[in-house]
Motif scaffolding. Structure first.
Motif, PDB file in Angstrom:
ATOM      1  N   ARG A   1       0.896  -1.235   0.064  1.00  0.00           N
ATOM      2  CA  ARG A   1       0.083  -0.083  -0.006  1.00  0.00           C
ATOM      3  C   ARG A   1       0.914   1.186  -0.079  1.00  0.00           C
ATOM      4  O   ARG A   1       1.675   1.413   0.763  1.00  0.00           O
ATOM      5  N   PRO A   2       0.569   2.120  -0.922  1.00  0.00           N
ATOM      6  CA  PRO A   2       1.515   3.393  -1.033  1.00  0.00           C
ATOM      7  C   PRO A   2       1.441   4.080   0.153  1.00  0.00           C
ATOM      8  O   PRO A   2       0.282   4.192   0.972  1.00  0.00           O
TER       9      PRO A   2
ATOM     10  N   HIS B   1       8.327   9.146  -0.378  1.00  0.00           N
ATOM     11  CA  HIS B   1       7.031   8.241  -0.987  1.00  0.00           C
ATOM     12  C   HIS B   1       7.457   6.797  -0.879  1.00  0.00           C
ATOM     13  O   HIS B   1       8.887   6.364  -1.441  1.00  0.00           O
TER      14      HIS B   1
ATOM     15  N   ARG C   1      -5.286   9.072   2.010  1.00  0.00           N
ATOM     16  CA  ARG C   1      -5.057  10.335   1.164  1.00  0.00           C
ATOM     17  C   ARG C   1      -6.304  10.754   0.263  1.00  0.00           C
ATOM     18  O   ARG C   1      -7.080  10.066  -0.096  1.00  0.00           O
TER      19      ARG C   1
ATOM     20  N   ASP D   1      -6.563  11.464  -2.684  1.00  0.00           N
ATOM     21  CA  ASP D   1      -6.572  11.121  -4.064  1.00  0.00           C
ATOM     22  C   ASP D   1      -6.932   9.643  -3.801  1.00  0.00           C
ATOM     23  O   ASP D   1      -7.091   8.944  -4.971  1.00  0.00           O
TER      24      ASP D   1
ATOM     25  N   GLU E   1      -5.042   7.198  -3.252  1.00  0.00           N
ATOM     26  CA  GLU E   1      -3.821   6.339  -3.489  1.00  0.00           C
ATOM     27  C   GLU E   1      -2.951   6.145  -2.217  1.00  0.00           C
ATOM     28  O   GLU E   1      -2.151   6.721  -1.736  1.00  0.00           O
TER      29      GLU E   1
END
Length: 286
Positions: free
Chosen positions: A135-136, A194, A269, A271, A273
Motif C-alpha cells: 500500500r502506498p 514516498h 490520502r 486522491d 492512493e
C-alpha cells in the motif's frame, strides 16, 4: 513482483542474513578505539557474576550447561550475535544512551541498517522496484531543534522491510538498495518521502535465535515499522523507529522497542492512493 523474485526472496536464511549483519557491523566498528580497562573489568565482572548467580539460584545442571555451550557456539556459526544482541539487549542500551534527550524519542537501530543509502531530494521516492507490492505511503514532517528552529538540510535516512517482511541486502532476490534511502530536508526543514507500508515480520527462526525462541515458547514477531536516522551538524543523531496503530505486536514486540510516542496516525490520502502519515522530529543540540 515476479513469481521468481518472490520465490528467491522467501528463501532467505538466518545464516546468510546473520553473516551479512556480522560483516556490516565489523566494517562499521573497525575504527572504534580501545575501551577503558577499568570499565571493561567492571562490566565483564558484573555480567559474569550475574551468570554465576543464575546458575546457583536456578541450580543449573551439566546437561543445561552443555546445551548452553552448544547454543552459544551455534550463535557464532550462524553469525547471529548482532541479531541476538539487537533483539534482546539493545533496548536497554538505547534507554541509557537517550535518557537525557529533550527532543524526539529514540529506539533501537536493529541489525539491518546499511549506511550510505542513495541520496534523494526532500520530496523524493525511496528506491524500490517498478512493481513494488504494498500500500502506498507518503511519510512527511519537519525537522526542528528543541528551540523550535527549522533545520534546513537535515538528513533523514530511512529503511524498512517490504510488504512480506524482508530487508534488501539481507534476503536474496531484492535489489541492493530496495526501500533504503537518504533524504535531504528542504530550507524549512520539511521532508516528504514516498514509499510503501512495510509488513510485520518474524526475526529469522531457522538459526540459533530461532532455536532459543522455540525452546522458550516465545514468539518471534516484530510489528510493522519504519527505521530512521535523523541528523544535522551540531545536533545529536536520532535513531528511531515508527510504528503503525492496530498492529497486534505493538504490545509484545520481541525486541521491546515500541514506545507510545512512536506510533503513527496514518490517514487515507485525498486522491485515494494509499495513506499518508506525518511525524515531526526534534533534535537535541550536541
Amino acid at each position: 513482483m515476479s513469481e521468481t523474485s518472490y520465490a528467491e526472496e522467501t528463501e532467505a536464511r538466518a545464516a546468510e542474513s546473520g553473516k551479512n549483519a556480522t560483516d556490516l557491523f565489523r566494517q562499521r566498528v573497525s575504527g572504534v578505539g580501545a575501551a577503558d580497562p577499568a570499565r571493561v573489568s567492571r562490566l565483564a565482572s558484573r555480567v559474569i557474576q550475574a551468570i554465576n548467580d543464575t546458575v546457583i539460584k536456578e541450580r543449573v545442571t551439566y546437561d543445561e550447561y552443555n546445551a548452553l555451550k552448544a547454543w552459544l557456539i551455534r550463535v557464532g556459526e550462524d553469525g547471529e550475535w548482532p541479531l541476538f544482541l539487537d533483539v534482546w539487549v539493545e533496548h536497554s542500551v538505547e534507554q541509557v544512551a537517550n535518557d537525557h534527550r529533550a527532543g524526539s524519542k529514540g529506539t533501537i537501530e536493529g541489525p539491518y541498517y546499511v549506511p550510505d543509502a542513495p541520496e534523494q531530494p526532500w520530496n523524493g521516492t525511496i528506491p524500490m522496484r517498478e512493481d513494488e507490492p504494498g500500500r502506498p505511503l507518503v511519510f512527511q514532517g519537519q525537522i526542528r531543534g528543541v528551540d523550535g528552529a527549522a533545520l534546513a538540510g537535515a538528513k533523514v535516512e530511512m529503511w524498512h522491510a517490504d510488504n512480506i517482511g524482508f530487508y534488501s541486502q539481507f534476503a536474496p532476490g531484492l535489489p541492493e538498495w530496495n526501500l533504503r534511502g537518504t533524504f535531504i530536508a528542504g530550507e524549512d526543514g520539511r521532508f516528504e518521502i514516498h514509499t510503501i507500508e512495510p509488513a510485520p515480520y518474524q526475526i529469522p527462526t531457522d538459526g540459533a535465535c530461532g532455536q532459543l525462541i522455540a525452546a522458550a515458547g516465545w514468539h518471534a514477531w516484530r510489528p510493522a515499522h519504519l527505521h530512521l536516522k535523523v541528523s544535522h551538524p551540531g545536533f545529536e543523531l536520532l535513531t528511531t523507529q515508527l510504528y503503525f496503530p492496530g498492529d497486534p505486536h505493538n504490545d509484545d514486540d520481541i525486541a521491546a522497542a515500541v514506545k507510545p510516542e512512536l506510533i503513527l496516525d496514518p490517514q487515507p490520502r485525498s486522491d485515494g492512493e494509499g495513506y499518508e502519515a506525518r511525524y515531526d522530529f526534534v533534535l537535541d543540540p550536541q
